[in-house]
Design a protein around this motif. Structure first.
Motif, PDB file in Angstrom:
ATOM      1  N   ARG A 128      19.956  16.283 -21.118  1.00 43.62           N
ATOM      2  CA  ARG A 128      20.706  15.908 -22.319  1.00 43.62           C
ATOM      3  C   ARG A 128      21.358  17.119 -22.991  1.00 43.62           C
ATOM      4  O   ARG A 128      22.237  16.976 -23.830  1.00 43.62           O
ATOM      5  CB  ARG A 128      19.789  15.219 -23.330  1.00 43.62           C
ATOM      6  CG  ARG A 128      19.270  13.858 -22.893  1.00 43.62           C
ATOM      7  CD  ARG A 128      18.495  13.207 -24.031  1.00 43.62           C
ATOM      8  NE  ARG A 128      18.043  11.874 -23.699  1.00 43.62           N
ATOM      9  CZ  ARG A 128      16.874  11.604 -23.129  1.00 43.62           C
ATOM     10  NH1 ARG A 128      16.051  12.603 -22.824  1.00 43.62           N
ATOM     11  NH2 ARG A 128      16.522  10.365 -22.845  1.00 43.62           N
ATOM     12  N   ARG A 163      22.617  12.794 -14.422  1.00 40.43           N
ATOM     13  CA  ARG A 163      23.162  12.242 -15.658  1.00 40.43           C
ATOM     14  C   ARG A 163      23.795  10.872 -15.427  1.00 40.43           C
ATOM     15  O   ARG A 163      23.632   9.960 -16.242  1.00 40.43           O
ATOM     16  CB  ARG A 163      24.199  13.213 -16.239  1.00 40.43           C
ATOM     17  CG  ARG A 163      23.589  14.418 -16.945  1.00 40.43           C
ATOM     18  CD  ARG A 163      24.634  15.440 -17.320  1.00 40.43           C
ATOM     19  NE  ARG A 163      24.081  16.444 -18.236  1.00 40.43           N
ATOM     20  CZ  ARG A 163      24.681  17.578 -18.554  1.00 40.43           C
ATOM     21  NH1 ARG A 163      25.870  17.880 -18.013  1.00 40.43           N
ATOM     22  NH2 ARG A 163      24.112  18.431 -19.387  1.00 40.43           N
ATOM     23  N   GLU A 208      24.408  10.549 -25.006  1.00 47.02           N
ATOM     24  CA  GLU A 208      22.977  10.441 -24.716  1.00 47.02           C
ATOM     25  C   GLU A 208      22.588  11.161 -23.424  1.00 47.02           C
ATOM     26  O   GLU A 208      21.474  11.664 -23.298  1.00 47.02           O
ATOM     27  CB  GLU A 208      22.565   8.970 -24.613  1.00 47.02           C
ATOM     28  CG  GLU A 208      22.555   8.219 -25.924  1.00 47.02           C
ATOM     29  CD  GLU A 208      21.323   8.539 -26.767  1.00 47.02           C
ATOM     30  OE1 GLU A 208      20.316   9.001 -26.187  1.00 47.02           O
ATOM     31  OE2 GLU A 208      21.373   8.337 -27.993  1.00 47.02           O
TER      32      GLU A 208
END
Length: 293
Positions: free
Chosen positions: A202, A241, A262
């Motif tokens: 993140r 991701r 996010e």
């Protein structure tokens, strides 16, 4: 190292097991094409066994897996009283004999055009040593003893499930014997890098930050990850991701912009273009696959 490599899933499954005592002079029986794998774990003495043109001396704390498709035989009688556990198992999936250690980062690519891609099951190789010195022989013997003790209750569903679970423990203990052969400084570096990227995906991650965290030069880290995972740290991070974003697209009603944030993307357009490049479909269209009606 001689290995048996199983494609998982499906997991190999337990059939039956037992414990045998040989007096001095007794010899293992000869069999051909028995159609099941035969795991032998010696707890006392030594077994002298051949399989085709190879011969093994299986001593205390060692294991041998006899293949289901070839001829195996006793090469000579036991020189002392010998005891061993035996276990028959099989697989409904693919398997092969190999002497090549699979990279720890093995993964099977997914066809994004497959109609079941959202919930695709990724197969992986389970490598077991055909002949090995057990890392924890007492633990393996204890597990095998529990399996043998369950035999009288094998007609009960609860016992059958327990047998399969215990057998999976045996498989884990056998697979652990391969790990020391696979381990190397480069493998360790790649695994540490992957763990760091997964834990910090993140955040904004630079090659320098990764290097400082692992105390390796970024170029060395990249070389190790390319060898183990077939991609650079940047590519690995991008793929991870995207995988996390797919879960959010399916399980939440977050906006595309919020999902991008996010999972570590600074800009939604870059997230969308990256998603399209990796998955072959836009984030919005991916989400529509799960929409009602």
């Amino acid at each position: 190292m001689n290995l048996l490599e199983f494609t998982v899933p499906p997991l190999p499954h337990y059939i039956v097991s037992g414990h045998t005592d040989f007096e001095q002079g007794h010899r293992h029986m000869s069999r051909r094409n028995v159609q099941v794998f035969d795991l032998l774990v010696v707890s006392r003495g030594c077994l002298y066994i051949g399989e085709e043109d190879r011969q093994f001396e299986v001593s205390v704390g060692e294991s041998l897996i006899l293949r289901p498709d070839v001829y195996h035989y006793g090469t000579e009688g036991c020189k002392e009283p010998t005891s061993y556990y035996w276990l028959h198992f099989q697989t409904t999936g693919g398997w092969t004999a190999t002497d090549t250690l699979e990279a720890s980062g093995y993964h099977e690519p997914i066809d994004v055009n497959s109609p079941s891609v959202q919930f695709a099951t990724r197969s992986f190789p389970l490598q077991l040593p055909q002949y090995a010195k057990l890392l924890q022989p007492a633990k393996t013997e204890e597990t095998l003893q529990q399996l043998v003790q369950l035999a009288p209750a094998a007609h009960l569903s609860a016992a059958k499930l327990k047998q399969q679970l215990l057998f999976q423990e045996v498989l884990q203990q056998l697979a652990a014997c391969v790990a020391p052969e696979r381990s190397s400084p480069a493998t360790s570096c790649a695994e540490q890098a992957a763990a760091y990227l997964r834990s910090h995906y993140r955040e904004e991650i630079t090659a320098r930050a990764l290097g400082e965290s692992l105390r390796f030069h970024p170029v060395y880290i990249a070389r190790c990850m390319q060898r183990e995972y077939g991609c650079s740290p940047t590519e690995y991070l991008l793929r991870y991701r995207i995988e996390q974003s797919k879960l959010l697209l399916m399980q939440t009603d977050y906006t595309i912009a919020r999902i991008a944030e996010e999972v570590g993307f600074n800009q939604a357009p870059y997230f969308s273009s990256s998603f399209l490049k990796v998955e072959g479909i836009s984030p919005r269209k991916y989400r529509q696959r799960f929409a009602q009606g």
